[in-house]
Design a protein around this motif. Structure first.
Motif, PDB file in Angstrom:
ATOM      1  N   THR A  99       0.681  -1.428  -0.453  1.00 45.28           N
ATOM      2  CA  THR A  99      -0.069   0.158  -0.049  1.00 45.28           C
ATOM      3  C   THR A  99       0.666   1.149  -0.158  1.00 45.28           C
ATOM      4  O   THR A  99       2.467   0.733   0.401  1.00 45.28           O
ATOM      5  CB  THR A  99      -1.197  -0.115   1.017  1.00 45.28           C
ATOM      6  OG1 THR A  99      -0.211  -0.031   2.363  1.00 45.28           O
ATOM      7  CG2 THR A  99      -1.879  -0.825   1.393  1.00 45.28           C
ATOM      8  N   ALA A 100       0.393   2.344  -0.489  1.00 51.97           N
ATOM      9  CA  ALA A 100       0.737   3.590  -0.699  1.00 51.97           C
ATOM     10  C   ALA A 100       0.984   4.043   0.886  1.00 51.97           C
ATOM     11  O   ALA A 100       2.563   5.117   0.947  1.00 51.97           O
ATOM     12  CB  ALA A 100       0.258   4.359  -1.238  1.00 51.97           C
ATOM     13  N   ASP A 101       0.012   3.541   1.848  1.00 53.74           N
ATOM     14  CA  ASP A 101       0.739   4.761   3.329  1.00 53.74           C
ATOM     15  C   ASP A 101       1.081   3.671   4.105  1.00 53.74           C
ATOM     16  O   ASP A 101       1.814   4.346   4.798  1.00 53.74           O
ATOM     17  CB  ASP A 101      -0.649   5.132   3.531  1.00 53.74           C
ATOM     18  CG  ASP A 101      -1.852   3.773   3.717  1.00 53.74           C
ATOM     19  OD1 ASP A 101      -1.582   3.204   3.197  1.00 53.74           O
ATOM     20  OD2 ASP A 101      -2.789   4.491   4.507  1.00 53.74           O
ATOM     21  N   GLY A 102       1.457   2.226   3.673  1.00 52.24           N
ATOM     22  CA  GLY A 102       2.001   1.544   4.627  1.00 52.24           C
ATOM     23  C   GLY A 102       0.823   1.114   5.978  1.00 52.24           C
ATOM     24  O   GLY A 102       1.995   0.385   6.276  1.00 52.24           O
ATOM     25  N   VAL A 103      -0.304   1.115   5.725  1.00 50.26           N
ATOM     26  CA  VAL A 103      -0.839   0.558   6.762  1.00 50.26           C
ATOM     27  C   VAL A 103      -1.405  -0.564   6.830  1.00 50.26           C
ATOM     28  O   VAL A 103      -1.692  -1.043   5.427  1.00 50.26           O
ATOM     29  CB  VAL A 103      -1.953   2.221   7.120  1.00 50.26           C
ATOM     30  CG1 VAL A 103      -2.575   1.348   8.615  1.00 50.26           C
ATOM     31  CG2 VAL A 103      -1.497   3.281   7.340  1.00 50.26           C
ATOM     32  N   TRP A 104      -1.452  -1.469   7.703  1.00 47.85           N
ATOM     33  CA  TRP A 104      -1.872  -2.405   8.127  1.00 47.85           C
ATOM     34  C   TRP A 104      -3.431  -2.809   8.333  1.00 47.85           C
ATOM     35  O   TRP A 104      -3.933  -2.220   9.113  1.00 47.85           O
ATOM     36  CB  TRP A 104      -1.626  -3.053   8.908  1.00 47.85           C
ATOM     37  CG  TRP A 104       0.493  -3.609   8.385  1.00 47.85           C
ATOM     38  CD1 TRP A 104       1.529  -3.384   9.458  1.00 47.85           C
ATOM     39  CD2 TRP A 104       0.681  -5.168   7.898  1.00 47.85           C
ATOM     40  NE1 TRP A 104       2.098  -3.417   8.394  1.00 47.85           N
ATOM     41  CE2 TRP A 104       2.132  -4.634   7.650  1.00 47.85           C
ATOM     42  CE3 TRP A 104       0.306  -5.424   6.998  1.00 47.85           C
ATOM     43  CZ2 TRP A 104       3.087  -5.167   7.018  1.00 47.85           C
ATOM     44  CZ3 TRP A 104       1.280  -6.450   6.208  1.00 47.85           C
ATOM     45  CH2 TRP A 104       1.624  -6.525   5.654  1.00 47.85           C
ATOM     46  N   GLY A 105      -4.437  -3.816   8.101  1.00 49.77           N
ATOM     47  CA  GLY A 105      -5.521  -3.687   8.645  1.00 49.77           C
ATOM     48  C   GLY A 105      -5.520  -4.568  10.054  1.00 49.77           C
ATOM     49  O   GLY A 105      -4.332  -5.673   9.634  1.00 49.77           O
ATOM     50  N   LEU A 106      -5.873  -4.135  10.881  1.00 48.43           N
ATOM     51  CA  LEU A 106      -5.457  -4.885  12.370  1.00 48.43           C
ATOM     52  C   LEU A 106      -6.748  -6.028  12.488  1.00 48.43           C
ATOM     53  O   LEU A 106      -8.475  -5.416  12.411  1.00 48.43           O
ATOM     54  CB  LEU A 106      -5.412  -3.962  13.274  1.00 48.43           C
ATOM     55  CG  LEU A 106      -4.401  -2.832  12.978  1.00 48.43           C
ATOM     56  CD1 LEU A 106      -3.969  -1.382  14.104  1.00 48.43           C
ATOM     57  CD2 LEU A 106      -2.996  -3.504  12.987  1.00 48.43           C
ATOM     58  N   MET A 107      -6.823  -7.026  13.063  1.00 44.77           N
ATOM     59  CA  MET A 107      -7.662  -8.168  13.095  1.00 44.77           C
ATOM     60  C   MET A 107      -7.608  -7.837  14.875  1.00 44.77           C
ATOM     61  O   MET A 107      -6.684  -8.507  15.602  1.00 44.77           O
ATOM     62  CB  MET A 107      -7.200  -9.949  13.060  1.00 44.77           C
ATOM     63  CG  MET A 107      -6.563  -9.915  11.894  1.00 44.77           C
ATOM     64  SD  MET A 107      -6.258 -11.294  11.032  1.00 44.77           S
ATOM     65  CE  MET A 107      -6.893 -12.164  12.039  1.00 44.77           C
ATOM     66  N   PRO A 108      -8.826  -7.901  15.039  1.00 45.61           N
ATOM     67  CA  PRO A 108      -9.006  -7.541  17.016  1.00 45.61           C
ATOM     68  C   PRO A 108      -9.148  -9.314  17.111  1.00 45.61           C
ATOM     69  O   PRO A 108      -9.583  -9.997  16.831  1.00 45.61           O
ATOM     70  CB  PRO A 108      -9.924  -7.410  17.209  1.00 45.61           C
ATOM     71  CG  PRO A 108     -11.347  -7.224  15.490  1.00 45.61           C
ATOM     72  CD  PRO A 108     -10.259  -7.435  14.237  1.00 45.61           C
ATOM     73  N   ALA A 109      -8.774  -8.964  18.816  1.00 42.69           N
ATOM     74  CA  ALA A 109      -8.332 -10.072  18.885  1.00 42.69           C
ATOM     75  C   ALA A 109      -9.459 -11.116  19.845  1.00 42.69           C
ATOM     76  O   ALA A 109     -10.027 -12.177  19.576  1.00 42.69           O
ATOM     77  CB  ALA A 109      -7.309  -9.717  20.386  1.00 42.69           C
ATOM     78  N   ALA A 110     -10.136 -10.457  19.603  1.00 40.38           N
ATOM     79  CA  ALA A 110     -11.854 -10.708  21.138  1.00 40.38           C
ATOM     80  C   ALA A 110     -12.999 -10.321  20.400  1.00 40.38           C
ATOM     81  O   ALA A 110     -12.989  -8.789  19.887  1.00 40.38           O
ATOM     82  CB  ALA A 110     -11.906 -11.157  21.614  1.00 40.38           C
ATOM     83  N   SER A 111     -14.111 -10.452  20.906  1.00 39.20           N
ATOM     84  CA  SER A 111     -15.173  -9.467  20.708  1.00 39.20           C
ATOM     85  C   SER A 111     -15.622  -8.667  21.508  1.00 39.20           C
ATOM     86  O   SER A 111     -16.171  -7.371  20.539  1.00 39.20           O
ATOM     87  CB  SER A 111     -16.359 -10.857  20.165  1.00 39.20           C
ATOM     88  OG  SER A 111     -17.212 -11.086  20.984  1.00 39.20           O
ATOM     89  N   GLU A 112     -14.679  -7.723  22.328  1.00 42.63           N
ATOM     90  CA  GLU A 112     -15.033  -7.684  23.677  1.00 42.63           C
ATOM     91  C   GLU A 112     -14.216  -6.138  22.782  1.00 42.63           C
ATOM     92  O   GLU A 112     -13.189  -6.438  22.910  1.00 42.63           O
ATOM     93  CB  GLU A 112     -14.755  -7.968  25.445  1.00 42.63           C
ATOM     94  CG  GLU A 112     -13.291  -9.173  24.889  1.00 42.63           C
ATOM     95  CD  GLU A 112     -12.915 -10.075  25.921  1.00 42.63           C
ATOM     96  OE1 GLU A 112     -11.920  -8.665  26.941  1.00 42.63           O
ATOM     97  OE2 GLU A 112     -13.504 -10.782  26.212  1.00 42.63           O
ATOM     98  N   PRO A 113     -14.975  -4.910  23.632  1.00 46.49           N
ATOM     99  CA  PRO A 113     -13.930  -3.708  22.957  1.00 46.49           C
ATOM    100  C   PRO A 113     -12.900  -3.833  24.009  1.00 46.49           C
ATOM    101  O   PRO A 113     -12.180  -4.441  25.012  1.00 46.49           O
ATOM    102  CB  PRO A 113     -14.659  -3.428  23.766  1.00 46.49           C
ATOM    103  CG  PRO A 113     -15.959  -3.422  24.311  1.00 46.49           C
ATOM    104  CD  PRO A 113     -15.769  -4.850  24.457  1.00 46.49           C
ATOM    105  N   HIS A 114     -11.644  -3.402  23.308  1.00 51.48           N
ATOM    106  CA  HIS A 114     -10.211  -3.216  24.181  1.00 51.48           C
ATOM    107  C   HIS A 114      -9.542  -4.112  24.148  1.00 51.48           C
ATOM    108  O   HIS A 114      -8.789  -4.207  25.270  1.00 51.48           O
ATOM    109  CB  HIS A 114     -10.477  -2.105  25.341  1.00 51.48           C
ATOM    110  CG  HIS A 114     -11.296  -0.944  24.543  1.00 51.48           C
ATOM    111  ND1 HIS A 114     -10.260   0.399  24.101  1.00 51.48           N
ATOM    112  CD2 HIS A 114     -12.391  -0.549  25.511  1.00 51.48           C
ATOM    113  CE1 HIS A 114     -11.441   1.030  24.194  1.00 51.48           C
ATOM    114  NE2 HIS A 114     -12.924   0.650  25.223  1.00 51.48           N
ATOM    115  N   ALA A 115      -9.835  -5.312  23.424  1.00 52.79           N
ATOM    116  CA  ALA A 115      -9.047  -6.137  23.838  1.00 52.79           C
ATOM    117  C   ALA A 115      -7.867  -6.958  23.151  1.00 52.79           C
ATOM    118  O   ALA A 115      -6.666  -7.282  23.669  1.00 52.79           O
ATOM    119  CB  ALA A 115     -10.156  -7.485  22.779  1.00 52.79           C
TER     120      ALA A 115
END
Length: 160
Positions: A99-115
């Motif tokens: 990608t041009a900006d070098g940003v990765w897509g991030l996968m959340p660890a769990a369905s709970e917020p702030h995991a």
């Protein structure tokens, strides 16, 4: 004025040579473009696997009085002081080479917020050249960290 029999032959040969050379240069340019894409894809896989291994290392680091946690940001992998001693799970912040900006897509660890996050994927558009079975776009090619050090994140996992 008398014309020679082969007067236009040199001109026609020059035009033929230019046409053949143009076709060969176009094919070479396409091959270079494909090789560049292949090299960038190899680099993306290497970097994503390194990030996944660093995420596993971060999660598996024993911290007194705390249960294992996933990092909130990729930058947390560069300097981890949770145990009181500096631990570098990742030496540098790898950027996505596709990608041009070098940003990765991030996968959340769990369905709970702030995991936290436990995996990455490329946000690049397009189809990969050498992807695992079932992957038709870069965004489908997921690199997920394992929750234990015995299962190193050397192989990408596929998410549905």
């Amino acid at each position: 004025m008398r014309r020679r029999a082969g007067a236009g032959f040199t001109y026609l040969m020059l035009l033929w040579w230019v046409a053949i050379g143009s076709v060969m240069l176009a094919a070479l340019g396409q091959q270079w473009s494909m090789e560049r894409k292949r090299q960038r894809e190899i680099e993306m896989v290497y970097r994503a696997q390194a990030i996944a291994a660093a995420l596993s290392s971060y999660h598996d680091l024993p911290v007194a009085g705390q249960s294992p946690t996933w990092p909130q940001r990729l930058e947390d992998l560069l300097e981890d002081r949770r145990s009181g001693v500096l631990k570098r799970h990742l030496r540098r912040a790898w950027r996505d080479p596709l990608t041009a900006d070098g940003v990765w897509g991030l996968m959340p660890a769990a369905s709970e917020p702030h995991a936290g996050i436990n995996g990455v994927y490329s946000l690049a558009k397009g189809t990969p050249l050498r992807a695992p079975a079932g992957v038709s776009r870069y965004a489908e090619w997921r690199f997920e960290a394992s929750a234990s050090a015995s299962q190193a994140a050397s192989e990408p996992s596929l998410a549905p």
